[in-house]
Design an enzyme around this catalytic site. Structure first.
Site, PDB file in Angstrom:
ATOM      1  CG  HIS A 104     118.068 -24.311 140.999  1.00  0.00           C
ATOM      2  ND1 HIS A 104     118.129 -25.492 140.308  1.00  0.00           N
ATOM      3  CD2 HIS A 104     118.553 -23.370 140.161  1.00  0.00           C
ATOM      4  CE1 HIS A 104     118.637 -25.278 139.118  1.00  0.00           C
ATOM      5  NE2 HIS A 104     118.902 -23.995 138.996  1.00  0.00           N
ATOM      6  CG  HIS A 106     118.510 -18.654 139.552  1.00  0.00           C
ATOM      7  ND1 HIS A 106     119.867 -18.790 139.390  1.00  0.00           N
ATOM      8  CD2 HIS A 106     117.956 -19.720 138.917  1.00  0.00           C
ATOM      9  CE1 HIS A 106     120.119 -19.874 138.666  1.00  0.00           C
ATOM     10  NE2 HIS A 106     118.980 -20.461 138.378  1.00  0.00           N
TER      11      HIS A 106
HETATM   12  P1  5GP Z   1     120.169 -23.342 136.316  1.00  0.00           P
HETATM   13  O1  5GP Z   1     120.733 -23.053 134.973  1.00  0.00           O
HETATM   14  O2  5GP Z   1     120.042 -24.846 136.490  1.00  0.00           O
HETATM   15  O3  5GP Z   1     118.923 -22.608 136.623  1.00  0.00           O
HETATM   16  O4  5GP Z   1     121.195 -22.788 137.350  1.00  0.00           O
HETATM   17  C1  5GP Z   1     122.115 -23.542 138.069  1.00  0.00           C
HETATM   18  C2  5GP Z   1     122.891 -22.565 138.888  1.00  0.00           C
HETATM   19  O5  5GP Z   1     123.684 -23.298 139.784  1.00  0.00           O
HETATM   20  C3  5GP Z   1     123.818 -21.677 138.061  1.00  0.00           C
HETATM   21  O6  5GP Z   1     123.508 -20.316 138.310  1.00  0.00           O
HETATM   22  C4  5GP Z   1     125.208 -22.067 138.541  1.00  0.00           C
HETATM   23  O7  5GP Z   1     126.056 -20.956 138.627  1.00  0.00           O
HETATM   24  C5  5GP Z   1     124.932 -22.678 139.900  1.00  0.00           C
HETATM   25  N1  5GP Z   1     125.855 -23.738 140.286  1.00  0.00           N
HETATM   26  C6  5GP Z   1     126.356 -24.715 139.500  1.00  0.00           C
HETATM   27  N2  5GP Z   1     127.155 -25.541 140.215  1.00  0.00           N
HETATM   28  C7  5GP Z   1     127.145 -25.072 141.486  1.00  0.00           C
HETATM   29  C8  5GP Z   1     127.792 -25.496 142.683  1.00  0.00           C
HETATM   30  O8  5GP Z   1     128.536 -26.470 142.738  1.00  0.00           O
HETATM   31  N3  5GP Z   1     127.547 -24.759 143.817  1.00  0.00           N
HETATM   32  C9  5GP Z   1     126.723 -23.655 143.801  1.00  0.00           C
HETATM   33  N4  5GP Z   1     126.572 -23.019 144.953  1.00  0.00           N
HETATM   34  N5  5GP Z   1     126.114 -23.219 142.676  1.00  0.00           N
HETATM   35  C10 5GP Z   1     126.320 -23.922 141.536  1.00  0.00           C
END
Ligand code: 5GP
Length: 143
Positions: A104, A106
């Site tokens: 993903h 951001h």
């Molecule tokens: P990472 O640390 O993997 O780059 O970011 C994961 C992102 O996913 C975080 O910013 C977190 O807030 C978001 N996130 C985690 N669980 C969920 C969810 O169930 N739904 C959505 N829409 N975002 C999520």
């Protein structure tokens, strides 16, 4: 060591419609939706529909589709929130800060003098996220 993709990760569940998300954009290869723990208002995520744990195991065609959607959604996010700038980032593996193991990107609108919020801080109000998603969808339609 390569770690296998886990189809039970939360974003795979969103793709399968097993859990809800505030969606802003979808096409054959990508989906964009609001982050539930935003680091600032308008924090949006773009994911490929094809399974990939991160940048390194993603198919190049899937990555290209993600990049195109990131640009399209980033323009809409900037317009929807009248942002001064944007921060775009992507984490790989726990050591790199990744917490959800489906690739993903951001997208965060940024404002002069406003510091970025904490990563995976508090849960946002669903009504607020729905309103923000609607603003971004409207900006996409106006583009
Ligand atoms: P990472 O640390 O993997 O780059 O970011 C994961 C992102 O996913 C975080 O910013 C977190 O807030 C978001 N996130 C985690 N669980 C969920 C969810 O169930 N739904 C959505 N829409 N975002 C999520």
């Amino acid at each position: 060591m390569t770690v296998a993709y886990d189809p039970q990760n939360i974003f795979a569940k969103i793709l399968r419609g097993e859990i809800p998300a505030q969606k802003v954009y979808e096409d054959d290869h990508t989906l964009a939706f609001m982050d539930v723990m935003p680091q600032g208002e308008g924090h949006t995520l773009v994911i490929p529909k094809a399974p990939a744990r991160g940048l390194l195991d993603a198919d190049p065609a899937s990555l290209a589709a993600v990049a195109a959607t990131v640009q399209r959604v980033a323009r809409a996010v900037k317009a929807a929130f009248a942002a001064d700038g944007l921060t775009v980032f992507q984490y790989n593996e726990p050591a790199g800060g990744q917490t959800v193991f489906h690739l993903h990107v951001h997208i965060l609108p940024r404002f002069d003098g406003v510091v970025l919020g904490r990563h995976t801080g508090g849960m946002a109000d669903q009504g607020v996220l729905a309103d923000h998603a609607a603003r971004i969808r409207a900006a996409l339609e106006a583009a």
